[in-house]
Design a protein around this motif. Structure first.
Motif, mmCIF file in Angstrom:
data_model
loop_
_atom_site.group_PDB
_atom_site.id
_atom_site.type_symbol
_atom_site.label_atom_id
_atom_site.label_comp_id
_atom_site.label_asym_id
_atom_site.label_seq_id
_atom_site.Cartn_x
_atom_site.Cartn_y
_atom_site.Cartn_z
ATOM 1 N N GLY A 177 -28.658 25.987 12.697
ATOM 2 C CA GLY A 177 -28.491 27.279 13.353
ATOM 3 C C GLY A 177 -29.351 27.413 14.599
ATOM 4 O O GLY A 177 -28.955 28.060 15.581
ATOM 5 N N LEU A 178 -30.543 26.804 14.578
ATOM 6 C CA LEU A 178 -31.402 26.839 15.764
ATOM 7 C C LEU A 178 -30.728 26.169 16.951
ATOM 8 O O LEU A 178 -30.715 26.704 18.062
ATOM 9 N N ILE A 179 -30.148 25.009 16.710
ATOM 10 C CA ILE A 179 -29.462 24.289 17.784
ATOM 11 C C ILE A 179 -28.275 25.104 18.289
ATOM 12 O O ILE A 179 -28.065 25.240 19.508
ATOM 13 N N GLN A 186 -40.823 22.711 19.364
ATOM 14 C CA GLN A 186 -41.910 23.674 19.245
ATOM 15 C C GLN A 186 -41.699 24.601 18.044
ATOM 16 O O GLN A 186 -42.651 24.969 17.345
ATOM 17 N N ILE A 187 -40.453 24.978 17.789
ATOM 18 C CA ILE A 187 -40.158 25.813 16.621
ATOM 19 C C ILE A 187 -40.291 24.998 15.340
ATOM 20 O O ILE A 187 -40.760 25.485 14.308
ATOM 21 N N THR A 188 -39.902 23.733 15.406
ATOM 22 C CA THR A 188 -39.971 22.857 14.239
ATOM 23 C C THR A 188 -41.408 22.674 13.754
ATOM 24 O O THR A 188 -41.645 22.517 12.552
ATOM 25 N N ILE A 189 -42.362 22.713 14.682
ATOM 26 C CA ILE A 189 -43.770 22.538 14.315
ATOM 27 C C ILE A 189 -44.171 23.538 13.237
ATOM 28 O O ILE A 189 -44.911 23.212 12.304
ATOM 29 N N VAL A 190 -43.681 24.779 13.344
ATOM 30 C CA VAL A 190 -44.053 25.834 12.402
ATOM 31 C C VAL A 190 -43.174 25.816 11.155
ATOM 32 O O VAL A 190 -43.666 25.967 10.032
ATOM 33 N N ILE A 191 -41.866 25.612 11.340
ATOM 34 C CA ILE A 191 -40.918 25.766 10.231
ATOM 35 C C ILE A 191 -40.905 24.554 9.311
ATOM 36 O O ILE A 191 -40.907 24.697 8.079
#
Length: 275
Positions: free
Chosen positions: A30-32, A60-65
């Protein structure tokens, strides 16, 4: 070896049936999709455009999730089997502890890594269809970074699951580790620096031993080799090693952390009461 692959297959099959895997896949896919809908590939910010900018935002979002998803879905892997008496049932078959433990790790790694990789592949395919320039070097390096970070947190999760009997306690420890590492990306280190309790070199060293921070800096360095967005910290890092060496260290260090914690978890699992 056959039993090892059988355990991995059973864990993979069980994960694919679980609701968390559907949510996990939809989040990254969904992010993509959201980035494409928002027109990220067609805009330019600070010199980044096309697929390069999309991959930068995604990473950058993947770092947190990614770390919290891996921890909460994996930390109950062994402790959950122990709670449900599945562990006792599985070990009643001619399966060794080593085959059970490492088979679970292989199966779970496939389920946590493939959705992340598949989302990036979708981005590359869509970008090629749209005629965008494909940054292959960045794509392959990001693939390695994601592989390393997935390994690190998978090893930590299995380490926790090996000695915690209750799934609730395991989840609590997982959340604490995630919040602790997340805080040491910026918040805690900035407060220490402002209070001048430690010198700058020590604070940077503390930041760099955090798998989430070293992943973040390595991801930025692929687009900004001089690390200009990080200010004076960049001089300390780049004076110690070149940008390419730093990226390789950023892949090797989390891999080492993951294998170390996985091995320690196995040693505890091997000696601890199983039920």
């Amino acid at each position: 070896m056959k039993n090892l692959y059988l355990i991995a297959y059973l864990d993979l099959k069980e994960s694919l049936r679980a609701k968390w895997f559907v949510v996990y896949s939809l989040v990254f896919g969904g992010l993509i999709a959201l980035f494409f809908i928002a027109g990220v590939t067609e805009s330019q910010v600070m010199g980044f455009s096309g697929l390069s900018r999309l991959l930068l935002m995604y990473i950058q979002i993947t770092i947190v999730i990614l770390p919290i998803f891996i921890l909460i879905t994996t930390v109950r892997s062994i402790s959950g089997d122990r709670d449900n008496h599945i562990l006792e049932y599985m070990l009643s078959f001619p399966i060794s502890l080593k085959q059970y433990y490492w088979g679970k790790i292989i199966g779970r790694f496939i389920t946590v890594y493939l959705p992340v990789l598949f989302a990036m592949v979708i981005a590359i395919i869509y970008g090629a269809f749209k005629g965008a320039a494909i940054p292959w070097s960045i794509f392959f390096l990001y693939t390695g970074l994601l592989f390393a970070m997935s390994s690190a947190f998978l090893g930590i999760a299995f380490f926790i699951s090996s000695f915690v009997k209750s799934s609730e306690v395991a989840l609590g420890i997982a959340f604490f580790i995630w919040i602790f590492l997340l805080a040491f990306i910026d918040i805690a280190l900035i407060s220490l620096m402002m209070q001048n309790r430690f010198n700058e070199e020590l604070i940077i060293f503390i930041a760099m031993i955090n798998p989430m921070e070293i992943f973040r800096v390595a991801a930025i360095s692929l687009f900004d080799p001089e690390l200009t967005v990080m200010g004076p910290v960049a001089f300390y890092i780049l004076d110690s090693m070149s940008q390419m060496v730093f990226v390789l260290v950023s892949i090797g260090y989390p891999l080492f952390i993951g294998l170390l914690f996985a091995f320690m978890g196995y040693k505890i699992f091997e000696k601890k009461d199983l039920v």
